[in-house]
Design a protein around this motif. Sequence first.
Motif, PDB file in Angstrom:
ATOM      1  N   THR A   1      27.893-133.327  66.994  1.00  0.00           N
ATOM      2  CA  THR A   1      28.131-134.607  66.334  1.00  0.00           C
ATOM      3  C   THR A   1      27.075-135.630  66.725  1.00  0.00           C
ATOM      4  OG1 THR A   1      30.508-134.137  66.393  1.00  0.00           O
ATOM      5  CG2 THR A   1      29.850-136.397  65.924  1.00  0.00           C
ATOM      6  N   GLN A   2      26.721-135.647  67.991  1.00  0.00           N
ATOM      7  CA  GLN A   2      25.663-136.546  68.449  1.00  0.00           C
ATOM      8  C   GLN A   2      24.349-136.240  67.763  1.00  0.00           C
ATOM      9  OE1 GLN A   2      24.802-136.179  72.618  1.00  0.00           O
ATOM     10  NE2 GLN A   2      23.626-138.059  72.707  1.00  0.00           N
ATOM     11  N   THR A   3      24.005-134.965  67.644  1.00  0.00           N
ATOM     12  CA  THR A   3      22.761-134.578  66.988  1.00  0.00           C
ATOM     13  C   THR A   3      22.746-134.990  65.519  1.00  0.00           C
ATOM     14  OG1 THR A   3      22.525-132.679  68.465  1.00  0.00           O
ATOM     15  CG2 THR A   3      21.273-132.629  66.412  1.00  0.00           C
ATOM     16  N   SER A   4      23.845-134.737  64.806  1.00  0.00           N
ATOM     17  CA  SER A   4      23.912-135.072  63.385  1.00  0.00           C
ATOM     18  C   SER A   4      23.827-136.578  63.167  1.00  0.00           C
ATOM     19  CB  SER A   4      25.189-134.507  62.777  1.00  0.00           C
ATOM     20  OG  SER A   4      25.194-133.093  62.819  1.00  0.00           O
ATOM     21  N   LEU A   5      24.501-137.360  64.010  1.00  0.00           N
ATOM     22  CA  LEU A   5      24.422-138.814  63.886  1.00  0.00           C
ATOM     23  C   LEU A   5      23.006-139.316  64.147  1.00  0.00           C
ATOM     24  CD1 LEU A   5      27.747-139.934  65.605  1.00  0.00           C
ATOM     25  CD2 LEU A   5      27.184-140.111  63.181  1.00  0.00           C
TER      26      LEU A   5
ATOM     27  N   GLU B   1      20.113-131.999  56.942  1.00  0.00           N
ATOM     28  CA  GLU B   1      19.999-131.303  58.228  1.00  0.00           C
ATOM     29  C   GLU B   1      21.017-130.173  58.334  1.00  0.00           C
ATOM     30  OE1 GLU B   1      21.184-130.071  62.024  1.00  0.00           O
ATOM     31  OE2 GLU B   1      22.405-131.528  60.897  1.00  0.00           O
ATOM     32  N   SER B   2      22.222-130.419  57.835  1.00  0.00           N
ATOM     33  CA  SER B   2      23.256-129.385  57.895  1.00  0.00           C
ATOM     34  C   SER B   2      22.870-128.180  57.047  1.00  0.00           C
ATOM     35  CB  SER B   2      24.599-129.958  57.417  1.00  0.00           C
ATOM     36  OG  SER B   2      25.000-131.030  58.232  1.00  0.00           O
ATOM     37  N   PHE B   3      22.284-128.432  55.893  1.00  0.00           N
ATOM     38  CA  PHE B   3      21.857-127.321  55.034  1.00  0.00           C
ATOM     39  C   PHE B   3      20.740-126.520  55.699  1.00  0.00           C
ATOM     40  CE2 PHE B   3      19.027-125.751  51.626  1.00  0.00           C
ATOM     41  CZ  PHE B   3      19.894-124.840  51.041  1.00  0.00           C
ATOM     42  N   ILE B   4      19.787-127.230  56.326  1.00  0.00           N
ATOM     43  CA  ILE B   4      18.700-126.537  57.016  1.00  0.00           C
ATOM     44  C   ILE B   4      19.241-125.728  58.194  1.00  0.00           C
ATOM     45  CG2 ILE B   4      16.576-126.868  58.335  1.00  0.00           C
ATOM     46  CD1 ILE B   4      16.283-127.321  55.340  1.00  0.00           C
ATOM     47  N   SER B   5      20.173-126.314  58.940  1.00  0.00           N
ATOM     48  CA  SER B   5      20.774-125.595  60.069  1.00  0.00           C
ATOM     49  C   SER B   5      21.618-124.424  59.589  1.00  0.00           C
ATOM     50  CB  SER B   5      21.636-126.554  60.909  1.00  0.00           C
ATOM     51  OG  SER B   5      20.852-127.580  61.469  1.00  0.00           O
ATOM     52  N   PHE B   6      22.271-124.585  58.434  1.00  0.00           N
ATOM     53  CA  PHE B   6      23.063-123.486  57.871  1.00  0.00           C
ATOM     54  C   PHE B   6      22.167-122.290  57.538  1.00  0.00           C
ATOM     55  CE2 PHE B   6      25.531-121.212  54.697  1.00  0.00           C
ATOM     56  CZ  PHE B   6      26.819-121.280  55.207  1.00  0.00           C
ATOM     57  N   LEU B   7      20.913-122.564  57.165  1.00  0.00           N
ATOM     58  CA  LEU B   7      19.959-121.494  56.881  1.00  0.00           C
ATOM     59  C   LEU B   7      19.341-120.910  58.145  1.00  0.00           C
ATOM     60  CD1 LEU B   7      18.072-123.027  53.812  1.00  0.00           C
ATOM     61  CD2 LEU B   7      19.915-121.347  53.789  1.00  0.00           C
TER      62      LEU B   7
ATOM     63  N   SER C   1      24.007-128.356  66.079  1.00  0.00           N
ATOM     64  CA  SER C   1      24.375-129.458  65.192  1.00  0.00           C
ATOM     65  C   SER C   1      25.616-129.035  64.424  1.00  0.00           C
ATOM     66  CB  SER C   1      23.227-129.786  64.234  1.00  0.00           C
ATOM     67  OG  SER C   1      23.019-128.711  63.333  1.00  0.00           O
ATOM     68  N   LEU C   2      26.198-129.977  63.677  1.00  0.00           N
ATOM     69  CA  LEU C   2      27.405-129.647  62.928  1.00  0.00           C
ATOM     70  C   LEU C   2      27.142-128.580  61.873  1.00  0.00           C
ATOM     71  CD1 LEU C   2      29.008-133.191  62.467  1.00  0.00           C
ATOM     72  CD2 LEU C   2      29.753-131.360  63.985  1.00  0.00           C
TER      73      LEU C   2
ATOM     74  N   PHE D   1      35.738-130.709  60.349  1.00  0.00           N
ATOM     75  CA  PHE D   1      36.489-131.974  60.328  1.00  0.00           C
ATOM     76  C   PHE D   1      35.574-133.156  60.641  1.00  0.00           C
ATOM     77  CE2 PHE D   1      38.624-135.185  62.947  1.00  0.00           C
ATOM     78  CZ  PHE D   1      39.521-135.701  62.028  1.00  0.00           C
ATOM     79  N   PHE D   2      34.782-133.047  61.702  1.00  0.00           N
ATOM     80  CA  PHE D   2      33.887-134.155  62.065  1.00  0.00           C
ATOM     81  C   PHE D   2      32.793-134.342  61.023  1.00  0.00           C
ATOM     82  CE2 PHE D   2      35.861-133.321  66.156  1.00  0.00           C
ATOM     83  CZ  PHE D   2      36.023-134.599  66.664  1.00  0.00           C
ATOM     84  N   TYR D   3      32.323-133.246  60.470  1.00  0.00           N
ATOM     85  CA  TYR D   3      31.282-133.324  59.439  1.00  0.00           C
ATOM     86  C   TYR D   3      31.790-134.077  58.208  1.00  0.00           C
ATOM     87  CZ  TYR D   3      28.017-131.672  55.861  1.00  0.00           C
ATOM     88  OH  TYR D   3      27.107-131.602  54.837  1.00  0.00           O
ATOM     89  N   VAL D   4      32.943-133.668  57.701  1.00  0.00           N
ATOM     90  CA  VAL D   4      33.503-134.313  56.507  1.00  0.00           C
ATOM     91  C   VAL D   4      33.864-135.764  56.793  1.00  0.00           C
ATOM     92  CG1 VAL D   4      35.445-134.273  54.891  1.00  0.00           C
ATOM     93  CG2 VAL D   4      34.335-132.132  55.546  1.00  0.00           C
TER      94      VAL D   4
END
Length: 309
Positions: free
Chosen positions: A107-111, A243-249, A259-260, A284-287
């Motif tokens: 969460t800290q990284t995503s923020l 960032e989430s999409f890149i991390s998902f890949l 990251s989230l 949950f935190f992402y949404v």
Amino acid sequence: MFAKSQKAQDLAEDVASESVVKGRSLMRDAWLRFIQNKAAMGCSFVLGMVILFVIIGPLFAVWNHEEIDWATMGDVRGLGYPSIESGHFFGVDDLGRDLFSRTIQATQTSLLVGLIGAAMALCVGTLYGVTAGYFGGRLDTAMMAFVDILLAIPTTLIIILILVVAGKSFITLFLALGAVSWLTMSRIVRGQTLALKSREFIEAARAGGVSDTAIVTRHIVPNLAGVVIVYASILVPDMILAESFISFLGLGISEPNTSLGALIAEGAGTMAYGTLWQLLFPLFFYVTIIITMFFIGDGLRDALDPKDR
């Protein structure tokens, strides 16, 4: 006659005691409108709780985000579920690491990614757009042609190329997101600058001998503040989504950092094995962050929109 004199004296006393309603500045008026927006204020409170969780959460964590619980690693489904007794409040991941600590770090990284990406877009996009829009001519044509070329290339492709060439790290990820986040901001600022530079108060400043630098810093940029702030607030969730999409890949933050998006990718891959908590907690935190940031941005837009005031 005496009544009129007494009324005038009472009015003078009211003015002297500053009991008469004072005028409000534009920013104060916008703030009052924002706090009257229940959805925006509610989301601000929820986002504040998430930030508070990131700050004080490590004080309650029993396990470190890199520490492995070897007792649960062999049977994550049976022993790694969320439990207060074991100290794994959110359970463990497939490697036996505490998901509570990893969710805090994610969460800290995503923020940080969202805020830094939006800040880079705010600074670079505003400077670029104001320069192109105010000076115009061939400079404007050349600068906007460069922006159009970059916008023609898929932003995800640019980010992936930068990460592949420069390597995966926090700094590289911030630079990759910042390299594409300012493009739309510059076009918005440029359009607003073109509309402002033909206004009467700008012409009066030129006639008074005010320099171009002073006109831009004292007149153009302050009048762009509302539009820029609103777009920057909406850009924060966009950066988190990217960032989430890149991390998902698998091209985002590398281990042991997370990251989230990375946690969601890991949880989605193991949810079929009965470890649904590995997906639900980071999701949950992402949404929550995404929804609250969009409502806050919508509230800022309503508060700062001069046509709606």
